[in-house]
Design an enzyme around this catalytic site. Structure first.
Site, PDB file in Angstrom:
ATOM      1  CG  ASP A  89      10.163   2.019   8.427  1.00 47.34           C
ATOM      2  OD1 ASP A  89      10.996   1.908   9.583  1.00 47.34           O
ATOM      3  OD2 ASP A  89      10.730   1.904   7.243  1.00 47.34           O
TER       4      ASP A  89
ATOM      5  NE  ARG B  20       1.810  -0.066  -2.767  1.00 50.98           N
ATOM      6  CZ  ARG B  20       2.445  -1.154  -1.858  1.00 50.98           C
ATOM      7  NH1 ARG B  20       1.309  -1.865  -1.349  1.00 50.98           N
ATOM      8  NH2 ARG B  20       3.448  -1.213  -1.512  1.00 50.98           N
TER       9      ARG B  20
ATOM     10  CG  ASP C 215       4.068   1.978  -3.264  1.00 58.23           C
ATOM     11  OD1 ASP C 215       3.620   1.542  -4.481  1.00 58.23           O
ATOM     12  OD2 ASP C 215       4.790   1.284  -2.506  1.00 58.23           O
TER      13      ASP C 215
ATOM     14  CB  SER D  53      12.707  -2.336   1.234  1.00 57.82           C
ATOM     15  OG  SER D  53      12.879  -2.173  -0.271  1.00 57.82           O
TER      16      SER D  53
END
Length: 404
Positions: A16, A96, A125, A179
Site C-alpha cells: 500500500d 501515532r 489514525d 489487517s
C-alpha cells in the site's frame, strides 16, 4: 490540490505505501522522502530501505525509535493507568504522535513542504497523525491519498502497481484476511474475518500470545521494581525502557496474557471490532496499580482515576500534543515522585495476580490496620463523631422525607 515540491512519506515498505509513493510522484510531480520507524513491530526494516531505493528514492530515513517510544510515550501513559473504554491499553494510539513528530522534524530538516500517510478515511489514525502534525507545525501540508485518489477496489491498486512496475508478492494479490498493526506495546487485528462481532476470532489471528489454555500448568513468579512511577528492573536486573517492555512481552506471551476482544467507539463515529494483544502492558498495568496502592494518598488515587478516562480519550482521539493532555500529564508525573518499590506477581494461564508489594515510601501502617492491640495509634471512639458529622445531611434529608 496543493502545490507540493517535496513530501515526507510514512513508509512501511509494504504494497500500500509503495503504491502511495509512486502515486505521489505521478500525481503531485514531487520529490518523495521516505521515513520508516522501528517501533518494535518485529519486522526487518532493511527491505523497506531497499524497496525505496528500487523505487528511485534518494533520501531514505530508517530509524530505531524503540527506546524513545517506550520512554517518552508508553511510560508516561502508564503513569496515568490509561485505559480507553475500560479495557484498551491504547497500543496503536500512542505510537501515532511519535511517528507524526518525526515526519514533521524530517520535513523541516530536509526542506520538505508536506508530509503524507497511508491511513484510510474511515479510521482513527488519519486524525491522530494530522492533529499531531498540525500541533507541531501549523503550516504543514498533509496529503492523505486514501481520501484523494480515484481507486475504488483492490484490483485498481494492483493494476496501478503493475503499470508502474511495483513488485506485488503472490500473497498480496488477494484480499488480506485481516489487517494488522504492531509495535513494542501491542498488536492489533481488524477487518475481514473479524468484522462479525458474534464470531470468535480464528486462532491464526493472534500474533503475540499463546492461548491461555496452552500456557504452562505452573505459575511464573516475577518481581518488578519501580522508581518515580516507571519500571526500572525485572527480577532485580536493571533494564532500559524498551528492554523492560520486551521482557514483559516475552513473559506475557508465554503465559497467554494480554488478549482482548473489543468493540470500540472510533473517534470518527463508527463502532469497530478489534483483537488486541498487549502482553507486557497488561502485566505492567497490574504492577503499577499495585505499587501505587502502597505509595499514593487516597485522594490522589481517586483524582487520578477520575481523570484517567479523559486522558485515555485524549490519547485515543489524537490529542497527545494538546495543552489539556499535557496538564493532566503534569499532574500524573507529580503524583509519581514517591511511587517506588517492588511488586511481586504470578503469571498463570492468562491471569496476572499481585501477590506482594513493598516500598520505602509506603503509606501502609501495620499499627493502624491491625485487629490486635494498636497501642493507641487509633482511638476507635473517634469514629463515632466522624460518622455523625458525615451523616448530618443524610439525617436532615431523612427527617424531611418523614415529614412529607
Amino acid at each position: 490540490m496543493a502545490t507540493v515540491k517535496k513530501v515526507v512519506l510514512a513508509y512501511s515498505g509494504g504494497l500500500d505505501t509503495s503504491i502511495i509513493l509512486k502515486w505521489l510522484q505521478t500525481t503531485y510531480g514531487c520529490e518523495v522522502v521516505t521515513f520508516t520507524a522501528d517501533l518494535g513491530q518485529g519486522e526487518e526494516l532493511e527491505p523497506a530501505r531497499k524497496k525505496a531505493e528500487m523505487l528511485g528514492i534518494r533520501e531514505i530515513h530508517v530509524e530505531d525509535l524503540r527506546e524513545e517510544f517506550v520512554r517518552d510515550f508508553v511510560f508516561p501513559m502508564f503513569r496515568m493507568n490509561a485505559l480507553y473504554e475500560g479495557v484498551y491499553l491504547l497500543g496503536t494510539s500512542i505510537a501515532r504522535p511519535l511517528i507524526a513528530k518525526r515526519l514533521v522534524e524530517i520535513a523541516r530538516d530536509s526542506g520538505a513542504d508536506a508530509i503524507a500517510h497511508g491511513a484510510t478515511g474511515k479510521g482513527n489514525d488519519q486524525v491522530r497523525f494530522e492533529l499531531s502534525a498540525y500541533a507541531l507545525n501549523p503550516d504543514i501540508t498533509i496529503i492523505a491519498p486514501w481520501r484523494e485518489w480515484a481507486f475504488k477496489s483492490r484490483t485498481d491498486l494492483l493494476d496501478f502497481a503493475e503499470k508502474h512496475q511495483i513488485p506485488v508478492p503472490k500473497d498480496k494479490r488477494g484480499e488480506a484476511p485481516f489487517s494488522v498493526d504492531a509495535n513494542l506495546l501491542h498488536s492489533s487485528s481488524e477487518g475481514k474475518v473479524l468484522e462479525d462481532p458474534w464470531q470468535e476470532p480464528p486462532p491464526y489471528v493472534f500474533q503475540r500470545t499463546i492461548a491461555p489454555e496452552d500456557a504452562p500448568d505452573r505459575a511464573t513468579e516475577i518481581t518488578i521494581d519501580f522508581a518515580k512511577g516507571d519500571p526500572v528492573a525485572i527480577d532485580g536486573t536493571a533494564l532500559s525502557p524498551a528492554a523492560i517492555l520486551t521482557r514483559l512481552n516475552e513473559l506475557g506471551r508465554d503465559n497467554g496474557i494480554g488478549r482482548i476482544d473489543l468493540v470500540e467507539n472510533r473517534f470518527v463515529g463508527m463502532k469497530s471490532r478489534g483483537i488486541y494483544e498487549t502482553p507486557g502492558g497488561t502485566i505492567l498495568l497490574a504492577a503499577h496499580r499495585a505499587i501505587e496502592s502502597l505509595t499514593l494518598d487516597r485522594e490522589a488515587v481517586h483524582l487520578k482515576d477520575q481523570l484517567m478516562p479523559r486522558y485515555a480519550e485524549l490519547v485515543y482521539y489524537g490529542f497527545w500534543f494538546s495543552p489539556e493532555r499535557e496538564m493532566i500529564q503534569a499532574m500524573a508525573d507529580k503524583s509519581q515522585e514517591r511511587v517506588e518499590g517492588t511488586v511481586r506477581l504470578k503469571l498463570y494461564k492468562g491471569n496476572v495476580t499481585v501477590v506482594g508489594r513493598k516500598s520505602p515510601q509506603s503509606l501502609y501502617s501495620d499499627a493502624l490496620v491491625t485487629f490486635e492491640d494498636d497501642r493507641g495509634a487509633y482511638d476507635q471512639k473517634d469514629a463515632a463523631g466522624f460518622i455523625r458529622l458525615n451523616a448530618l445531611r443524610l439525617r436532615t434529608l431523612a427527617a424531611r422525607k418523614r415529614r412529607d
